[in-house]
Motif scaffolding. Structure first.
Motif, PDB file in Angstrom:
ATOM      1  N   ALA A  33       0.567  -1.459   0.217  1.00 38.08           N
ATOM      2  CA  ALA A  33       0.093   0.014  -0.375  1.00 38.08           C
ATOM      3  C   ALA A  33       1.187   1.220   0.216  1.00 38.08           C
ATOM      4  CB  ALA A  33      -1.326   0.279   0.987  1.00 38.08           C
ATOM      5  N   LEU A  34       1.849   0.986   0.533  1.00 37.38           N
ATOM      6  CA  LEU A  34       2.537   2.197   0.487  1.00 37.38           C
ATOM      7  C   LEU A  34       3.563   2.603  -0.811  1.00 37.38           C
ATOM      8  CD1 LEU A  34       4.188   2.084   4.427  1.00 37.38           C
ATOM      9  CD2 LEU A  34       2.388   3.935   3.568  1.00 37.38           C
ATOM     10  N   PHE A  35       3.741   1.561  -1.335  1.00 38.09           N
ATOM     11  CA  PHE A  35       4.535   1.866  -2.636  1.00 38.09           C
ATOM     12  C   PHE A  35       3.615   2.141  -3.701  1.00 38.09           C
ATOM     13  CE2 PHE A  35       8.033  -0.393  -1.114  1.00 38.09           C
ATOM     14  CZ  PHE A  35       9.397  -1.053  -1.964  1.00 38.09           C
ATOM     15  N   GLY A  36       1.789   1.788  -3.355  1.00 39.55           N
ATOM     16  CA  GLY A  36       1.156   2.252  -4.106  1.00 39.55           C
ATOM     17  C   GLY A  36       0.858   3.942  -4.760  1.00 39.55           C
ATOM     18  N   MET A  37       1.391   4.016  -2.697  1.00 35.48           N
ATOM     19  CA  MET A  37       1.195   5.924  -2.175  1.00 35.48           C
ATOM     20  C   MET A  37       2.039   6.571  -2.688  1.00 35.48           C
ATOM     21  SD  MET A  37      -0.396   5.214   1.604  1.00 35.48           S
ATOM     22  CE  MET A  37      -0.409   7.264   2.036  1.00 35.48           C
ATOM     23  N   GLY A  38       3.145   5.976  -2.966  1.00 34.19           N
ATOM     24  CA  GLY A  38       3.982   6.682  -3.587  1.00 34.19           C
ATOM     25  C   GLY A  38       4.159   6.977  -5.153  1.00 34.19           C
ATOM     26  N   ALA A  39       3.860   6.089  -6.314  1.00 39.03           N
ATOM     27  CA  ALA A  39       3.466   5.730  -7.765  1.00 39.03           C
ATOM     28  C   ALA A  39       2.893   6.569  -7.985  1.00 39.03           C
ATOM     29  CB  ALA A  39       3.636   4.407  -7.753  1.00 39.03           C
ATOM     30  N   LEU A  61       9.739  13.084   7.017  1.00 35.27           N
ATOM     31  CA  LEU A  61      10.653  14.149   6.514  1.00 35.27           C
ATOM     32  C   LEU A  61      11.520  14.988   6.008  1.00 35.27           C
ATOM     33  CD1 LEU A  61       9.605  17.488   6.244  1.00 35.27           C
ATOM     34  CD2 LEU A  61      10.041  17.962   8.118  1.00 35.27           C
ATOM     35  N   PHE A  62      12.930  14.210   6.409  1.00 31.23           N
ATOM     36  CA  PHE A  62      14.382  14.062   5.868  1.00 31.23           C
ATOM     37  C   PHE A  62      14.361  13.669   4.570  1.00 31.23           C
ATOM     38  CE2 PHE A  62      18.045  11.307   5.766  1.00 31.23           C
ATOM     39  CZ  PHE A  62      18.940  12.162   6.186  1.00 31.23           C
ATOM     40  N   CYS A  63      13.145  12.095   4.365  1.00 32.10           N
ATOM     41  CA  CYS A  63      13.332  10.876   3.474  1.00 32.10           C
ATOM     42  C   CYS A  63      12.798  11.811   2.396  1.00 32.10           C
ATOM     43  CB  CYS A  63      12.349  10.273   2.588  1.00 32.10           C
ATOM     44  SG  CYS A  63      13.416   9.029   4.505  1.00 32.10           S
ATOM     45  N   ILE A  64      11.207  12.751   2.893  1.00 31.73           N
ATOM     46  CA  ILE A  64      10.944  13.503   1.247  1.00 31.73           C
ATOM     47  C   ILE A  64      12.238  14.553   0.986  1.00 31.73           C
ATOM     48  CG2 ILE A  64       8.968  15.511   0.824  1.00 31.73           C
ATOM     49  CD1 ILE A  64       7.620  14.046   2.898  1.00 31.73           C
ATOM     50  N   THR A  65      13.013  14.743   1.934  1.00 37.17           N
ATOM     51  CA  THR A  65      13.747  16.649   1.458  1.00 37.17           C
ATOM     52  C   THR A  65      15.133  15.604   0.654  1.00 37.17           C
ATOM     53  OG1 THR A  65      13.190  17.725   4.002  1.00 37.17           O
ATOM     54  CG2 THR A  65      14.856  18.650   2.767  1.00 37.17           C
ATOM     55  N   HIS A  66      15.655  15.281   0.733  1.00 32.91           N
ATOM     56  CA  HIS A  66      16.236  14.480  -0.013  1.00 32.91           C
ATOM     57  C   HIS A  66      16.198  13.295  -0.653  1.00 32.91           C
ATOM     58  CE1 HIS A  66      18.414  15.072   4.032  1.00 32.91           C
ATOM     59  NE2 HIS A  66      19.973  15.628   3.622  1.00 32.91           N
ATOM     60  N   TRP A  67      15.155  12.920  -1.382  1.00 32.17           N
ATOM     61  CA  TRP A  67      14.895  12.112  -1.987  1.00 32.17           C
ATOM     62  C   TRP A  67      13.188  11.814  -3.161  1.00 32.17           C
ATOM     63  CZ3 TRP A  67      16.521   9.627   2.892  1.00 32.17           C
ATOM     64  CH2 TRP A  67      18.174   9.328   2.266  1.00 32.17           C
ATOM     65  N   GLY A  68      12.259  12.603  -2.230  1.00 33.08           N
ATOM     66  CA  GLY A  68      11.152  12.630  -2.840  1.00 33.08           C
ATOM     67  C   GLY A  68      10.034  12.427  -2.456  1.00 33.08           C
ATOM     68  N   ILE A  69       8.948  12.821  -2.683  1.00 39.19           N
ATOM     69  CA  ILE A  69       7.543  12.226  -1.788  1.00 39.19           C
ATOM     70  C   ILE A  69       7.814  10.307  -2.645  1.00 39.19           C
ATOM     71  CG2 ILE A  69       5.369  12.351  -2.189  1.00 39.19           C
ATOM     72  CD1 ILE A  69       5.045  15.121  -2.816  1.00 39.19           C
ATOM     73  N   ALA A  70       7.969  10.783  -3.467  1.00 38.96           N
ATOM     74  CA  ALA A  70       7.723   9.027  -4.311  1.00 38.96           C
ATOM     75  C   ALA A  70       8.989   8.072  -3.275  1.00 38.96           C
ATOM     76  CB  ALA A  70       7.935   8.690  -5.628  1.00 38.96           C
ATOM     77  N   LEU A 112       9.024   4.180   3.402  1.00 43.70           N
ATOM     78  CA  LEU A 112       8.825   3.450   4.748  1.00 43.70           C
ATOM     79  C   LEU A 112       7.801   2.440   4.507  1.00 43.70           C
ATOM     80  CD1 LEU A 112       6.381   6.547   5.666  1.00 43.70           C
ATOM     81  CD2 LEU A 112       8.199   6.090   6.873  1.00 43.70           C
ATOM     82  N   GLY A 113       7.758   1.801   2.892  1.00 37.50           N
ATOM     83  CA  GLY A 113       7.847   0.359   2.576  1.00 37.50           C
ATOM     84  C   GLY A 113       8.429  -0.919   2.719  1.00 37.50           C
ATOM     85  N   VAL A 114       9.478  -0.130   2.422  1.00 38.94           N
ATOM     86  CA  VAL A 114      11.101  -0.586   2.719  1.00 38.94           C
ATOM     87  C   VAL A 114      10.939  -1.401   3.907  1.00 38.94           C
ATOM     88  CG1 VAL A 114      13.311  -1.541   2.285  1.00 38.94           C
ATOM     89  CG2 VAL A 114      11.951  -0.719   0.849  1.00 38.94           C
ATOM     90  N   CYS A 115      10.795  -0.189   5.047  1.00 36.00           N
ATOM     91  CA  CYS A 115      10.706  -0.531   6.514  1.00 36.00           C
ATOM     92  C   CYS A 115       9.376  -1.851   6.861  1.00 36.00           C
ATOM     93  CB  CYS A 115      10.430   0.515   7.266  1.00 36.00           C
ATOM     94  SG  CYS A 115      11.778   1.470   6.607  1.00 36.00           S
ATOM     95  N   ALA A 116       8.205  -1.040   6.109  1.00 32.11           N
ATOM     96  CA  ALA A 116       6.986  -1.884   6.854  1.00 32.11           C
ATOM     97  C   ALA A 116       7.399  -3.544   6.387  1.00 32.11           C
ATOM     98  CB  ALA A 116       5.599  -1.116   6.083  1.00 32.11           C
ATOM     99  N   ALA A 117       7.958  -3.893   5.699  1.00 26.39           N
ATOM    100  CA  ALA A 117       8.070  -4.985   4.451  1.00 26.39           C
ATOM    101  C   ALA A 117       9.484  -5.817   5.317  1.00 26.39           C
ATOM    102  CB  ALA A 117       8.749  -5.579   2.690  1.00 26.39           C
TER     103      ALA A 117
END
Length: 420
Positions: free
Chosen positions: A85-91, A152-161, A167-172
């Motif tokens: 689902a998190l991958f879907g939100m990013g894609a 916020l750190f991830c968004i700032t450095h690598w973007g929303i997607a 976050l999806g990898v952490c969940a997996a």
């Protein structure tokens, strides 16, 4: 160390990563989503509200599935579902697909953590059950300070997607310890709840008889019988009203302090103090539930919550406000620990999941909390009217819990039988 504490730590991690992402990640994503896709705050707030309703509303279904396929499979499924689902939100840049994926994240949070984790811990603990629930619930509180900053750190450095992908990898990755560590019951490892050694049966016939009696005892009542139990409504509505008001109050505590005349930094500091107290108090309430019985602990905290809400309409100095934040935060942090503890005490581990799946449905009341304060401020330019409404609702919840007869609880009957 007793193996059950490993499962408690795993439940804490699940609550932090998946439930924390569901509840707190939007703090970091709201503004970037507006800039990237033009989604207004009203739209993203609606997405959050719909997802929360779906997450709590599907609790009966998740509890039923857990009863049929077991906690290990459910927790693995929850971690993978959240990741997908998190991958879907990013894609996607489609609002409706995004909202549908967000709903799946909330549903998954009940699988890897939440409802399923509470059911697992209920089997592994008896004497220290309240403390175990408290430790597991701390994950949600810590997530409030970890997930937004990390996102916020991830968004700032690598973007929303890419932030959603991370976050999806952490969940997996949670699927791995869930698969390797989770055992449904302590008896599978030659243990009993809280780590006591299980006495071996010397006579196989006695073992078979005992197992068949236990299986009969563990057979849950039918859905119709569950729905006719007044205790489910007393516990669900009582604790649900308390949790509803606690969530609403904590969500807009900083604006309340700003309303009282404090500058933004001071108001945010007071809110942070309340949030830390909310998280750390879960240990205390878990310990207290084990010491004086969960139902009594729930009644005590709701009485204190009524007092705290009464004090909310008063104006204090800096030091007194600091103490008040600790007090209010401690009250608000109790419900996620005490609600499953009360269900476990009253219905026993054998019927915990069967009961908690219906009690969790009353947590939908939480979504009604936020408009009360907003409407109060829009109409009166103050939160005080909303706090008074909260006071009345928590008092009603307290009265409902007073109607519970703790002597009818399964754990009370078991303790009485042991003494006799």
């Amino acid at each position: 160390m007793f193996y059950g504490w490993n499962l408690c730590a795993l439940s804490t991690l699940g609550n932090l990563i998946i439930q924390g992402t569901a509840i707190y990640s939007m703090n970091s994503f709201i503004e970037p989503l507006f800039e990237a896709y033009g989604w207004s705050r009203t739209a993203t707030s609606a997405s959050m509200g719909i997802a929360a309703l779906v997450g709590f509303g599907c609790a009966p279904l998740i509890g039923t599935l857990d009863m049929h396929i077991g906690s290990r499979k459910m927790m693995c499924l929850g971690s993978l579902l959240a990741a997908a689902a998190l991958f879907g939100m990013g894609a996607t840049d489609n609002y409706y697909i995004f909202t549908a994926c967000f709903c799946l994240v909330w549903a998954a949070s009940q699988c890897c953590g939440g409802l399923v984790a509470n059911g697992l811990l209920c089997h592994w603990f008896k004497v220290h059950r309240g403390l175990a629930f408290g430790i597991a619930a701390v994950g949600m509180s810590f997530a409030g300070s970890i997930i937004p900053i990390f996102s916020l750190f991830c968004i700032t450095h690598w973007g929303i997607a890419n932030a959603y992908y991370i976050l999806g990898v952490c969940a997996a990755l949670l699927c791995i310890p869930c698969l390797l560590m989770v055992r449904e019951r302590p008896e599978m490892m030659g243990l009993a709840p809280d780590g006591l050694a299980v006495e071996k049966k010397q006579n196989s016939c006695e073992t078979q008889t005992s197992d068949s009696d236990e299986a009969a005892h563990r057979k849950d009542p039918s859905i119709r019988q569950f729905l006719c139990m007044k205790e489910i409504y007393l516990i669900g509505l009582g604790a649900g009203l308390g949790l509803m008001c606690a969530s609403g109050l904590m969500s807009q505590l900083k604006p309340r302090f700003t309303e009282l005349g404090y500058d933004s930094v001071t108001a945010m500091t007071f809110m942070s103090v309340a949030a830390v107290s909310c998280g750390l108090s879960k240990f205390f309430w878990g310990w207290l539930a084990d010491a004086i019985r969960p139902i009594r602990a729930l009644r005590l905290v709701m009485a204190l919550h009524v007092l705290a809400l009464g004090l909310s309409v008063m104006h204090f100095g800096y030091f007194t406000t600091f103490i008040y934040c600790i007090f209010m935060g401690a009250c608000c942090g109790s419900y996620w620990t005490l609600l499953p503890a009360v269900v476990g005490f009253y219905f026993g581990p054998a019927h915990f999941l069967g009961t908690y799946r219906f009690v969790s449905f009353f947590l939908l009341l939480k979504s009604c909390a936020y408009p009360i304060l907003g409407y109060s401020f829009d109409k009166t330019a103050s939160y005080e009217a909303g706090y008074l409404v909260y006071l009345v609702l928590v008092f009603i919840g307290l009265l409902l819990t007073l109607l519970l007869n703790e002597k009818k609880g399964a754990e009370y009957k078991a303790m009485t039988a042991e003494k006799n």
